[in-house]
Scaffold this motif. Structure first.
Motif: not given
Length: 137
Positions: A59-63
Motif C-alpha cells: 500500500e502506498t498513499d492509499g493505493e
C-alpha cells in the motif's frame, strides 16, 4: 511455479480492474469468511494482513499494488504456505474477465495444469506465465 502464476494473475487483476475493485472483492470475501469461522469456532485467517506483511501486496498513499517477487517470508513475516493460502483466497474472490469468465484461481490453475514440467528454466516459465496471463498476446 504455482505461487508465481497466482501472483501474475493477481497482479493483472489489480492492473485491469483497479485496486479499489479488487480490494473490495477481497475484503468482502474475508468478511464472509470471518462470520463462517466465528460460527464454527475457528480462528480468523486474515489473508489481507498476510499479503501486506509478506510484501506481495503493497500500500502506498492509499493505493495497492502487487509485487511479483522478493517477498518476505519466515521470521516475523508469514510463511510461504500462509502467503499461498492468502493468494488463493484473493484469486477466489475476484473474477477474471479479460480472458474468459472464471474465478482467478481457476485461471491460474489452467496455466499450471497445461504448463507443469513443460519448461526447463525459470525464465521459460516466467515468459510463458506472462504470455498466458496476457491471453497469448
Amino acid at each position: 511455479m504455482r505461487m508465481t502464476a497466482d501472483t501474475y494473475v493477481l497482479h493483472e487483476m489489480f492492473e485491469s480492474y483497479g485496486d479499489g475493485s479488487v480490494m473490495g472483492d477481497i475484503t468482502s470475501y474475508y468478511e464472509e469468511r470471518r462470520e463462517e469461522e466465528e460460527a464454527a469456532g475457528l480462528p480468523h485467517f486474515d489473508g489481507i494482513d498476510f499479503l501486506l506483511r509478506s510484501g506481495v501486496l503493497v500500500e502506498t498513499d492509499g493505493e495497492y499494488r502487487v509485487v511479483d517477487d522478493a517477498w518476505e517470508t519466515g521470521n516475523s513475516a508469514p510463511d510461504d504456505s500462509e502467503v499461498a493460502q492468502a493468494m488463493r483466497h484473493a484469486l477466489e474472490a475476484t473474477e477474471v474477465g479479460w480472458c474468459g469468465e472464471m474465478k482467478g484461481y481457476e485461471f491460474a490453475d489452467q496455466y499450471f495444469d497445461a504448463s507443469w514440467e513443460r519448461f526447463d528454466t525459470e525464465e521459460e516459465y516466467l515468459e510463458s506465465i506472462e504470455t498466458f496471463v496476457a491471453c497469448g498476446s
